[in-house]
Enzyme design. Sequence first.
Site, PDB file in Angstrom:
ATOM      1  CG  HIS A  57     -46.653   6.202 156.288  1.00 32.56           C
ATOM      2  ND1 HIS A  57     -46.839   6.398 154.942  1.00 32.56           N
ATOM      3  CD2 HIS A  57     -46.435   4.873 156.436  1.00 32.56           C
ATOM      4  CE1 HIS A  57     -46.717   5.234 154.308  1.00 32.56           C
ATOM      5  NE2 HIS A  57     -46.488   4.293 155.199  1.00 32.56           N
TER       6      HIS A  57
ATOM      7  CG  HIS B 289     -49.761   2.874 155.678  1.00 33.73           C
ATOM      8  ND1 HIS B 289     -48.669   2.092 155.389  1.00 33.73           N
ATOM      9  CD2 HIS B 289     -50.607   2.065 156.355  1.00 33.73           C
ATOM     10  CE1 HIS B 289     -48.841   0.869 155.884  1.00 33.73           C
ATOM     11  NE2 HIS B 289     -50.010   0.823 156.463  1.00 33.73           N
TER      12      HIS B 289
ATOM     13  CG  ASN C 298     -45.190   0.739 156.764  1.00 36.23           C
ATOM     14  OD1 ASN C 298     -45.576   1.726 156.128  1.00 36.23           O
ATOM     15  ND2 ASN C 298     -45.572  -0.481 156.458  1.00 36.23           N
ATOM     16  CG  HIS C 299     -43.022  -0.572 153.066  1.00 31.26           C
ATOM     17  ND1 HIS C 299     -42.852  -1.926 153.264  1.00 31.26           N
ATOM     18  CD2 HIS C 299     -44.355  -0.388 152.912  1.00 31.26           C
ATOM     19  CE1 HIS C 299     -44.037  -2.532 153.215  1.00 31.26           C
ATOM     20  NE2 HIS C 299     -44.956  -1.620 153.001  1.00 31.26           N
TER      21      HIS C 299
HETATM   22 FE   LIG Z   1     -46.830   2.912 150.973  1.00 30.67          FE
HETATM   23 FE   LIG Z   2     -46.718   2.342 154.434  1.00 28.70          FE
END
Ligand SMILES: [Fe+2]
Ligand SMILES: [Fe+2]
Lengths: 257, 257, 257, 257
Positions: free
Chosen positions: A150, A175, A67-68
């Site tokens: 993730h 994650h 997500n990053h």
């Molecule tokens: Fe992370």
């Molecule tokens: Fe993450």
Amino acid sequence: MRFLIIGDVIGKPGRKIVGEKIKAIRKSQNIDAVIVNGENSAGGLGITPETTEELLGFGIDVITTGNHIWDKKEILPYIDSQLRLLRPLNYPPGVPGNGSVILKNNQRKWAVLNLSGRVFMSPLDCPFQALDKELEIIKKETNIILVDFHAEATSEKIAFGWYCDGRVSCVVGTHTHVVTADEKILPSGTAYITDIGMTGAHHSVIGIETKQILSRFLTQIPVRYTVAKENIILNGVIVEVDDQTGKSVSITRFSLS
Amino acid sequence: MRFLIIGDVIGKPGRKIVGEKIKAIRKSQNIDAVIVNGENSAGGLGITPETTEELLGFGIDVITTGNHIWDKKEILPYIDSQLRLLRPLNYPPGVPGNGSVILKNNQRKWAVLNLSGRVFMSPLDCPFQALDKELEIIKKETNIILVDFHAEATSEKIAFGWYCDGRVSCVVGTHTHVVTADEKILPSGTAYITDIGMTGAHHSVIGIETKQILSRFLTQIPVRYTVAKENIILNGVIVEVDDQTGKSVSITRFSLS
Amino acid sequence: MRFLIIGDVIGKPGRKIVGEKIKAIRKSQNIDAVIVNGENSAGGLGITPETTEELLGFGIDVITTGNHIWDKKEILPYIDSQLRLLRPLNYPPGVPGNGSVILKNNQRKWAVLNLSGRVFMSPLDCPFQALDKELEIIKKETNIILVDFHAEATSEKIAFGWYCDGRVSCVVGTHTHVVTADEKILPSGTAYITDIGMTGAHHSVIGIETKQILSRFLTQIPVRYTVAKENIILNGVIVEVDDQTGKSVSITRFSLS
Amino acid sequence: MRFLIIGDVIGKPGRKIVGEKIKAIRKSQNIDAVIVNGENSAGGLGITPETTEELLGFGIDVITTGNHIWDKKEILPYIDSQLRLLRPLNYPPGVPGNGSVILKNNQRKWAVLNLSGRVFMSPLDCPFQALDKELEIIKKETNIILVDFHAEATSEKIAFGWYCDGRVSCVVGTHTHVVTADEKILPSGTAYITDIGMTGAHHSVIGIETKQILSRFLTQIPVRYTVAKENIILNGVIVEVDDQTGKSVSITRFSLS
Ligand SMILES: [Fe+2]
Ligand SMILES: [Fe+2]
Ligand SMILES: [Fe+2]
Ligand SMILES: [Fe+2]
Ligand SMILES: [Fe+2]
Ligand SMILES: [Fe+2]
Ligand SMILES: [Fe+2]
Ligand SMILES: [Fe+2]
């Protein structure tokens, strides 16, 4: 083949320990290829062309993310040029970057897939459907397939593991930045672990200065996060895969400080 | 004192393994008191007066719970009558039940607190503020204090652990149903682990039949869940606390099938 | 007294229309006091000392806010010095700023409260409990009380309205940036509307350039938002309150472009 | 053609007012076809074959739904047999039911689409992608196309409206149960409103007994909901579409008690 898969590398302290230790680990553990999750490699949030190339320069074979991935804007125009850097496969059509890659070691082809869960996360396309589609293509090339899933919720991660059982070599979760103690070989030969943890300062809250995160929880006021620096630990798993069948022979947690 | 803290007991298979093994474990591990999280003890969702009393009948000292506490309506009129059954302390004022209890073993007083996180969960009152208030009272009685922090996000759990360090004997996380491998003694003497996992069928998705959960993820259609029955494992930790200081001497993951 | 309450002012276009029109509206509508929600007054995200003072300079009496209150860091050291700028009351103890203010017009005291919902938002302290506590104090001074309840879910907003009925003069919702058509006087005299909308460019998605928001939904890649500039509309309500009883006589949507 | 689109019908009181008034409205307002959202028609939660047929028996042409579609299990085996009952189009492949239907009135074909948002809701497939695919098929048959977009966040609803502008006749939002006052014709001819509200007891919280919902917010203990019975209002919009172009000529809120 023997794979080392390393959990989310957090900022400079995380990159540093990878750089210092990776050669010795490869040798002592007889590792054929190394995968790291790099979504937090740039200052704890995101990844840049520079941190990508630094990690690849250490001899990392594939970098997965999560997500990053888009936190640092510089990665957007770069990502399509670097096939060894993955973003979750289940971003919508048209999004830059790739969610899988096929590589070759001594005549053996092997693949890495990167997918993201959706529970408590962004509504990407369905990871289950995305996996099915991608495997149709990849299975023609190799059955040595490593998946970084993730995701946040244990239910989604474990369900995804069972869904993959017998179809890929391993599913490792990332994650949460906390290693779980549930590594196992599922009945049809897929190695599984809910989370492989993080590589960075463990005297922290998931790699970030404790004081900052605590302030956030106590006041609900957003805080600028900085990467913590004490008690650096590298976390991951070593997965041994049978070259003929693509099934896993073993999965072992690996940790080093 | 030596405590055994057992992770979320899932339905009948979970209760069964606790009933069968607990006496032998107490003896072999030299356990002074046993705490179990019982929020899933009734059919996987909730807890009833019957499952409460069955667990207490096995010699369990305290039952903690979490977000599933009210799933079975029968618990509401019952909970105030059973001081050994806790619900998260940070429910709003006026809610039935208690979030802490003080007990006595051979002249030594010890306390259990149960709190819930809020990230990705219901907006209860602030667990950090609730802890502060409760400790003011409890600390007058004893410094042997065990906390079950029932929460989803690793950041909130770890932050809560640091917040408690030096003020309670241990903080064990529950709710994700997956054991983490990060048990440790924090610098000021509080034992900590992000999650102690679950007690029930591990050939499952967090204790529920895999087929049902997978169907839910693949179709987004709600499904009636049933408790899985294969590969029953009891998971928990053993925490040894110094009677004088209330600080922890050791924390060890404990698992038995 | 007659109050004009203006919905979330979005960036420069929002501040501009307020500045240009407010005097004429006060006169033509015979308004005694004006309240605006300013959480988006600085570039669409947050509020600064400068935008606060610009709004107050237009003759605004009180500025309320919401979840975006801390987006611009400069507001933190400033907020305690400006009593006419509110942040939601139900932030935890110790957080800078105030959630209510009592003012005086021609010998009549009146109060404004600002609270935030929690459904799909940050886990602040309970707004219902916070209201109860604050009313105990404020009711001693005046029964002309205006509440800005900044929240997402219609269920929470409507429930909050009923909870306040007969205890405050009005509850107006903010945060969704879309005016609702459900303004009414509840049975015990509290004026209510679920949302009073926004003041800014309506050729947009909630005040932001449509292309940017659409790109976000289509790709799930974060985007830098800029304030839209076309079709500027000022939205709000006019609430008439009986000075003696504090009950509302009327609530009327007010819109002007 | 002139369409009446009626917001979420809540339980028996909602069905009753539809049954009593619909014929007279059709006549007085010169309506060609009626669409209602029926996701709450059975006891406030879900829809059954019986409530479906009761609504169709009143002369409703198409029933749309949303996140509550599967609340009553009986609908699952039934839904494929009733083409006039839609569920959101963007459920994953393989899910029973349809997300669109094409009908014929006096030689004019017209279509209804039902989609669901994802912000603060279940992670269905992307509604934007799903719309694109479906329009490719439907546009070959007709350009009179009515869309019920069932969603929570105003940003997602408004963005979806702009995305549809010029491609469908109208986009009406449902799900929040509160009518918004932002009905308009977008620049390329698509009628739009963020939410058309609900049809049921308005002396309530979104159709449910106020006391029950308040108890939920005050205690965080789940409550059995019952449908409220006082102050029954039918809410919707009347949309007039140009038969030749498929563009909307007008959109007007319609309310009746
Ligand atoms: Fe992370
Ligand atoms: Fe993450
Ligand atoms: Fe549980
Ligand atoms: Fe739980
Ligand atoms: Fe706003
Ligand atoms: Fe807001
Ligand atoms: Fe509804
Ligand atoms: Fe809905």
